[in-house]
Design an enzyme around this catalytic site. Structure first.
Site, short mmCIF file in Angstrom:
data_model
loop_
_atom_site.label_atom_id
_atom_site.label_comp_id
_atom_site.label_asym_id
_atom_site.label_seq_id
_atom_site.Cartn_x
_atom_site.Cartn_y
_atom_site.Cartn_z
N GLU A 26 -30.78 24.05 17.12
CA GLU A 26 -29.92 24.86 17.98
C GLU A 26 -30.15 26.34 17.69
OE1 GLU A 26 -28.12 23.70 20.36
OE2 GLU A 26 -27.87 21.58 19.89
N CYS A 27 -29.86 27.17 18.71
CA CYS A 27 -30.03 28.61 18.54
C CYS A 27 -28.71 29.35 18.49
CB CYS A 27 -30.89 29.17 19.67
SG CYS A 27 -30.18 28.92 21.31
N GLY A 28 -27.59 28.60 18.52
CA GLY A 28 -26.30 29.24 18.41
C GLY A 28 -25.53 29.34 19.71
N LEU A 29 -26.14 29.01 20.84
CA LEU A 29 -25.45 29.12 22.12
C LEU A 29 -24.47 27.98 22.34
CD1 LEU A 29 -28.30 30.29 24.53
CD2 LEU A 29 -26.85 31.61 22.99
#
Length: 219
Positions: free
Chosen positions: A209-212
């Protein structure tokens, strides 16, 4: 802004993707938008959304490092649906910041632009599916997003890859050409390789995941 007191349909988890989208459009007129990352899920959602509301809002986050194929699909979507996608972007970062300070890169390129994109919304629609990764296995079709303080809809939560492709083929929809080259999930050029599910995202880093779509961190 919307509050968690919204009366959800008691059978929300049994609603179809189209019904979830229709509910959002009805309950949040002018203040709901599709977060578009130009993957197969968004090909489906764009078609559902514009069939119900030709003037619906769609936004995209431009990290400045998207694939050429992604930018081409972006242009094709705008032509096909006679729409203009709202663009949110951060400043250009120093070369290879995604390697030296990946959390900082994600904060600048993705998380902060998303925060701005959501400021005037009461609900956002995403292409999150439960079978994409363990971190998404419990994704509801519609629920209050504590991290961003608005409602979040995942109309395709219970769809499979094949469900998406069957819909795309049936409707003859445009899709990201990288899917035909083994990219199941598509992000930035420097952090995406071919792979099933989300295994091609941030390969070798332990990230999926990238945090979104996760709260509390940028993993």
């Amino acid at each position: 802004m919307a509050t968690p007191s919204l009366q959800l349909p008691t059978e929300v988890e049994s609603l179809s993707a189209q019904e979830v989208v229709a509910f959002c459009l009805r309950e949040f007129p002018g203040r709901v938008s599709l977060a578009c990352s130009f993957q197969k899920e968004e090909s489906v959602l764009l078609d559902l959304l514009f069939a119900l509301e030709p003037g619906a809002r769609v936004f995209a986050i431009d990290t400045h490092y998207l694939f050429p194929e992604t930018y081409e699909l972006w242009r094709e979507v705008e032509r096909r649906y006679d729409t203009k996608i709202e663009v949110f972007e951060g400043p250009r970062v120093e070369d290879r910041l995604w390697e030296t300070k990946p959390d900082l890169y994600l904060a600048i390129a993705k998380v902060e632009p998303l925060t701005r994109a959501l400021l005037d919304l009461d609900c956002w629609i995403t292409g999150v599916r439960r079978d994409q990764s363990p971190t998404r296995a419990d994704a509801p079709k519609l629920a209050w997003d504590e991290a961003h303080e608005l409602w979040k809809a995942n109309p395709l939560a219970d769809w499979s890859d094949e469900d998406c492709w069957a819909y795309i083929r049936e409707r003859g929809l445009p899709y990201n050409a990288l899917h035909d080259r083994g990219y199941a999930s598509i992000g930035d050029t420097h952090s995406t390789i071919p792979g099933a599910g989300r295994e091609g995202r941030w390969a070798g880093t332990g990230r999926t995941e990238c945090g979104l779509h996760t709260s509390g961190d940028a993993a």
